[in-house]
Write an enzyme that holds these catalytic residues in place. Sequence first.
Site, mmCIF file in Angstrom:
data_model
loop_
_atom_site.group_PDB
_atom_site.id
_atom_site.type_symbol
_atom_site.label_atom_id
_atom_site.label_comp_id
_atom_site.label_asym_id
_atom_site.label_seq_id
_atom_site.Cartn_x
_atom_site.Cartn_y
_atom_site.Cartn_z
ATOM 1 N N SER A 60 0.862 -1.179 0.000
ATOM 2 C CA SER A 60 0.000 0.000 0.000
ATOM 3 C C SER A 60 0.894 1.223 0.000
ATOM 4 C CB SER A 60 -0.876 0.006 1.260
ATOM 5 O OG SER A 60 -1.473 1.271 1.476
ATOM 6 N N TYR B 207 -1.259 -0.774 10.549
ATOM 7 C CA TYR B 207 -1.414 -0.953 9.106
ATOM 8 C C TYR B 207 -0.153 -0.494 8.375
ATOM 9 C CZ TYR B 207 -3.656 -0.942 4.502
ATOM 10 O OH TYR B 207 -3.975 -1.196 3.186
ATOM 11 N N LYS C 165 2.421 -2.912 6.116
ATOM 12 C CA LYS C 165 2.651 -2.695 4.690
ATOM 13 C C LYS C 165 4.099 -2.290 4.407
ATOM 14 C CE LYS C 165 -1.464 -3.808 3.348
ATOM 15 N NZ LYS C 165 -1.675 -5.038 2.553
#
Length: 279
Positions: A153, A166, A170
């Site tokens: 991402s 998160y 990533k």
Amino acid sequence: MVFGRSVKRSRNAAAVVTGAGSGIGAAFARELGHRGGAVVCSDIDKAAAERTAAAITAAGGRATALRCDVSRLNNVVKLATAAQAWLDGPPTLVINNAGVGAGGTPIGEMPIDDWSWTLGINLWGPIHGCHVFTPILRDAPRNRPRGIINVASAASFGAAPNMAAYNVSKAGVLSLSETLAAELSGTGIGVTVLCPTFVKTNIVDAGRITTHSGELADRLMRWTGFSADRVARDCLDSHDRGSLYCMPQLDAKIGWGIKRFAPKMYTRGIGLVSRAGPH
């Protein structure tokens, strides 16, 4: 970054896609079917994977559905065994896509259980996928092009506040992919890491995201997000061109450039934007 000449790895692939029950994973699986591939659609929700496989079959392609919890190594080992049996040989393309959303609270307030859940799927999932499938791809006959795509991402380098778990997951996938590309240099196995910004998927609904952050992400996905189909097509085309990085959207490319060449300014700016936004 491009590491080799164009090779049509996405054409007529023997493919394994994790998280293929919805979103980008389902889009990857459908597009691979459209490109003549045989696709193993895996997901923790087998019914969702079956729907994707059925759509591929209805369109004239070849697909099967298998359940896999990518956070568990033994599940990924079983996936590899079952996939090779169904494909009648090793896969030529593995897409480590399964992922979840998490965010909305700062470091120190986000529950440790949410950290474990997020890292277990988003980071350990691709680690398990690379750990299990890389030796299989290495040992496969070299008469067919082979490759691995890891879905990260723009959060992998964006470091937006209140998204630590998160972001960390990533960022790990980005580093994993860069390392793998270096290790596989000269083997003919291509590696691509996908780093999109907002994509129109159900990741907010399926994640552990606070209400406010979820509503904001949902609006941004609707207003600025690319469709999952477009992102999957762009990424497969990038993989065929030999690109290590795939950033389908302009804002990801701009953020990547600023972060690399003016990191202090980037970090200060994103912090100011976060504090100025609604709470």
